[in-house]
Design a protein around this motif. Structure first.
Motif, PDB file in Angstrom:
ATOM      1  N   THR A  32     -80.100  45.505  46.616  1.00 12.66           N
ATOM      2  CA  THR A  32     -81.056  45.239  47.727  1.00 12.66           C
ATOM      3  C   THR A  32     -80.205  45.019  49.027  1.00 12.66           C
ATOM      4  O   THR A  32     -80.867  45.647  50.190  1.00 12.66           O
ATOM      5  N   LEU A  33     -79.175  44.590  49.158  1.00  9.19           N
ATOM      6  CA  LEU A  33     -78.581  44.273  50.414  1.00  9.19           C
ATOM      7  C   LEU A  33     -78.101  45.737  50.838  1.00  9.19           C
ATOM      8  O   LEU A  33     -77.865  46.078  51.900  1.00  9.19           O
ATOM      9  N   VAL A  34     -77.660  46.603  49.843  1.00 12.49           N
ATOM     10  CA  VAL A  34     -77.010  47.879  50.235  1.00 12.49           C
ATOM     11  C   VAL A  34     -78.527  48.850  50.714  1.00 12.49           C
ATOM     12  O   VAL A  34     -78.199  49.416  51.655  1.00 12.49           O
ATOM     13  N   GLU A  35     -79.556  48.528  50.236  1.00 11.23           N
ATOM     14  CA  GLU A  35     -80.796  49.197  50.648  1.00 11.23           C
ATOM     15  C   GLU A  35     -81.115  48.658  51.958  1.00 11.23           C
ATOM     16  O   GLU A  35     -81.487  49.599  52.625  1.00 11.23           O
ATOM     17  N   LYS A  36     -80.742  47.512  52.329  1.00 10.17           N
ATOM     18  CA  LYS A  36     -81.194  47.092  53.753  1.00 10.17           C
ATOM     19  C   LYS A  36     -80.381  47.324  54.647  1.00 10.17           C
ATOM     20  O   LYS A  36     -80.499  47.125  56.026  1.00 10.17           O
ATOM     21  N   MET A  86     -82.181  38.315  58.745  1.00  9.13           N
ATOM     22  CA  MET A  86     -81.839  37.565  57.542  1.00  9.13           C
ATOM     23  C   MET A  86     -82.787  36.885  56.932  1.00  9.13           C
ATOM     24  O   MET A  86     -82.977  36.577  55.801  1.00  9.13           O
ATOM     25  N   TYR A  87     -83.890  36.456  57.603  1.00 10.64           N
ATOM     26  CA  TYR A  87     -85.187  35.621  57.345  1.00 10.64           C
ATOM     27  C   TYR A  87     -85.563  36.097  55.965  1.00 10.64           C
ATOM     28  O   TYR A  87     -86.263  35.466  55.339  1.00 10.64           O
ATOM     29  N   ASP A  88     -85.724  37.494  55.686  1.00 14.51           N
ATOM     30  CA  ASP A  88     -86.289  37.901  54.732  1.00 14.51           C
ATOM     31  C   ASP A  88     -85.338  37.974  53.576  1.00 14.51           C
ATOM     32  O   ASP A  88     -85.908  38.627  52.417  1.00 14.51           O
ATOM     33  N   LEU A  89     -84.180  37.494  53.577  1.00 15.90           N
ATOM     34  CA  LEU A  89     -83.463  37.368  52.469  1.00 15.90           C
ATOM     35  C   LEU A  89     -83.557  36.110  51.702  1.00 15.90           C
ATOM     36  O   LEU A  89     -84.149  35.116  52.143  1.00 15.90           O
ATOM     37  N   THR A  90     -83.414  36.243  50.369  1.00 18.84           N
ATOM     38  CA  THR A  90     -83.315  34.927  49.656  1.00 18.84           C
ATOM     39  C   THR A  90     -82.090  34.133  49.703  1.00 18.84           C
ATOM     40  O   THR A  90     -81.170  34.700  50.313  1.00 18.84           O
ATOM     41  N   GLY A  91     -82.074  32.872  49.421  1.00 20.33           N
ATOM     42  CA  GLY A  91     -80.672  31.986  49.586  1.00 20.33           C
ATOM     43  C   GLY A  91     -79.723  32.897  48.760  1.00 20.33           C
ATOM     44  O   GLY A  91     -78.590  32.928  49.318  1.00 20.33           O
ATOM     45  N   PHE A  92     -79.904  33.341  47.593  1.00 15.54           N
ATOM     46  CA  PHE A  92     -78.778  33.935  46.812  1.00 15.54           C
ATOM     47  C   PHE A  92     -78.454  35.213  47.387  1.00 15.54           C
ATOM     48  O   PHE A  92     -77.079  35.444  47.457  1.00 15.54           O
ATOM     49  N   GLN A  93     -79.239  36.132  48.065  1.00 12.70           N
ATOM     50  CA  GLN A  93     -78.730  37.296  48.861  1.00 12.70           C
ATOM     51  C   GLN A  93     -78.044  36.863  50.133  1.00 12.70           C
ATOM     52  O   GLN A  93     -76.982  37.464  50.400  1.00 12.70           O
ATOM     53  N   ARG A  94     -78.327  35.664  50.848  1.00 11.45           N
ATOM     54  CA  ARG A  94     -77.530  35.279  51.789  1.00 11.45           C
ATOM     55  C   ARG A  94     -75.970  34.849  51.205  1.00 11.45           C
ATOM     56  O   ARG A  94     -74.971  35.013  51.931  1.00 11.45           O
ATOM     57  N   ASP A  95     -75.998  34.058  50.189  1.00  9.67           N
ATOM     58  CA  ASP A  95     -74.822  33.555  49.792  1.00  9.67           C
ATOM     59  C   ASP A  95     -73.930  34.863  49.218  1.00  9.67           C
ATOM     60  O   ASP A  95     -72.644  34.815  49.320  1.00  9.67           O
ATOM     61  N   LEU A  96     -74.511  36.046  48.608  1.00  3.82           N
ATOM     62  CA  LEU A  96     -73.929  37.173  48.425  1.00  3.82           C
ATOM     63  C   LEU A  96     -73.265  37.825  49.743  1.00  3.82           C
ATOM     64  O   LEU A  96     -71.965  38.245  49.531  1.00  3.82           O
ATOM     65  N   LEU A  97     -74.129  37.464  50.788  1.00  4.98           N
ATOM     66  CA  LEU A  97     -73.203  38.121  52.014  1.00  4.98           C
ATOM     67  C   LEU A  97     -72.141  37.270  52.460  1.00  4.98           C
ATOM     68  O   LEU A  97     -71.038  38.037  52.932  1.00  4.98           O
ATOM     69  N   TYR A  98     -72.157  35.996  52.245  1.00  8.38           N
ATOM     70  CA  TYR A  98     -71.192  35.298  52.731  1.00  8.38           C
ATOM     71  C   TYR A  98     -69.922  35.499  51.885  1.00  8.38           C
ATOM     72  O   TYR A  98     -68.696  35.413  52.338  1.00  8.38           O
ATOM     73  N   VAL A  99     -70.224  35.567  50.764  1.00  5.87           N
ATOM     74  CA  VAL A  99     -68.966  35.862  49.829  1.00  5.87           C
ATOM     75  C   VAL A  99     -68.314  37.237  50.006  1.00  5.87           C
ATOM     76  O   VAL A  99     -67.088  37.423  50.399  1.00  5.87           O
ATOM     77  N   THR A 123     -71.627  45.862  56.513  1.00 10.59           N
ATOM     78  CA  THR A 123     -71.633  46.848  57.479  1.00 10.59           C
ATOM     79  C   THR A 123     -71.743  46.132  59.014  1.00 10.59           C
ATOM     80  O   THR A 123     -71.914  44.998  58.846  1.00 10.59           O
ATOM     81  N   ARG A 124     -71.683  46.679  59.838  1.00  7.97           N
ATOM     82  CA  ARG A 124     -71.958  46.066  61.053  1.00  7.97           C
ATOM     83  C   ARG A 124     -72.969  45.091  61.131  1.00  7.97           C
ATOM     84  O   ARG A 124     -73.075  44.045  61.856  1.00  7.97           O
ATOM     85  N   ARG A 125     -74.163  45.864  60.697  1.00  4.25           N
ATOM     86  CA  ARG A 125     -75.425  45.104  60.745  1.00  4.25           C
ATOM     87  C   ARG A 125     -75.164  43.724  60.051  1.00  4.25           C
ATOM     88  O   ARG A 125     -75.873  42.848  60.321  1.00  4.25           O
ATOM     89  N   GLY A 126     -74.684  43.867  58.776  1.00  2.00           N
ATOM     90  CA  GLY A 126     -74.435  42.615  58.114  1.00  2.00           C
ATOM     91  C   GLY A 126     -73.618  41.602  58.617  1.00  2.00           C
ATOM     92  O   GLY A 126     -74.034  40.307  58.802  1.00  2.00           O
ATOM     93  N   GLN A 127     -72.787  41.976  59.523  1.00  2.00           N
ATOM     94  CA  GLN A 127     -71.918  41.114  60.348  1.00  2.00           C
ATOM     95  C   GLN A 127     -72.761  40.502  61.297  1.00  2.00           C
ATOM     96  O   GLN A 127     -72.675  39.230  61.384  1.00  2.00           O
ATOM     97  N   ARG A 128     -73.578  41.293  62.105  1.00  2.00           N
ATOM     98  CA  ARG A 128     -74.266  40.789  63.038  1.00  2.00           C
ATOM     99  C   ARG A 128     -75.425  39.871  62.617  1.00  2.00           C
ATOM    100  O   ARG A 128     -75.634  38.766  63.205  1.00  2.00           O
ATOM    101  N   GLU A 129     -75.934  40.134  61.287  1.00  2.00           N
ATOM    102  CA  GLU A 129     -76.877  39.179  60.776  1.00  2.00           C
ATOM    103  C   GLU A 129     -76.185  37.663  60.372  1.00  2.00           C
ATOM    104  O   GLU A 129     -77.040  36.686  60.701  1.00  2.00           O
ATOM    105  N   ILE A 130     -75.023  37.690  59.962  1.00  2.00           N
ATOM    106  CA  ILE A 130     -74.348  36.363  59.663  1.00  2.00           C
ATOM    107  C   ILE A 130     -74.072  35.799  60.961  1.00  2.00           C
ATOM    108  O   ILE A 130     -74.409  34.698  61.105  1.00  2.00           O
ATOM    109  N   ASP A 131     -73.381  36.401  61.981  1.00  2.00           N
ATOM    110  CA  ASP A 131     -72.961  36.024  63.192  1.00  2.00           C
ATOM    111  C   ASP A 131     -74.524  35.190  63.892  1.00  2.00           C
ATOM    112  O   ASP A 131     -74.490  34.149  64.266  1.00  2.00           O
TER     113      ASP A 131
END
Length: 91
Positions: free
Chosen positions: A49-53, A1-14, A71-79
């Protein structure tokens, strides 16, 4: 998740906090948080971008409406991010 912008991280959380949200629902949540308008030209390219990643999947409800899920990967990144943050912030 280090390569995401803050906005992209916020998108994941929402997306993680809502049940298969569509783009406008995500937009509304972020506008409440940021207290300003989020333009489509910012929202949808970042969702793509989040879909592509491989962090988010995009599905289609009808011809005009897409929905997004982690995705499972997205949840792992948040965790992993929450675990890393907890080293520095005692919640």
């Amino acid at each position: 998740m280090y390569d995401l912008t803050g906005f992209q991280r916020d998108l994941l959380y929402v997306i993680a906090g809502l049940d298969e949200p569509h783009g406008l629902a995500i937009k509304d949540e972020l506008e409440d948080y940021y207290e300003k308008e989020i333009h489509h030209g910012r929202l949808y390219p970042n969702l793509d971008t989040l879909v592509e990643k491989g962090l988010v999947e995009k599905g289609q409800r009808d011809r005009r409406t897409n929905y997004y899920t982690l995705t499972r990967r997205g949840q792992r990144e948040i965790d992993a991010r929450q675990e890393w943050e907890s080293q520095y912030v005692d919640i």
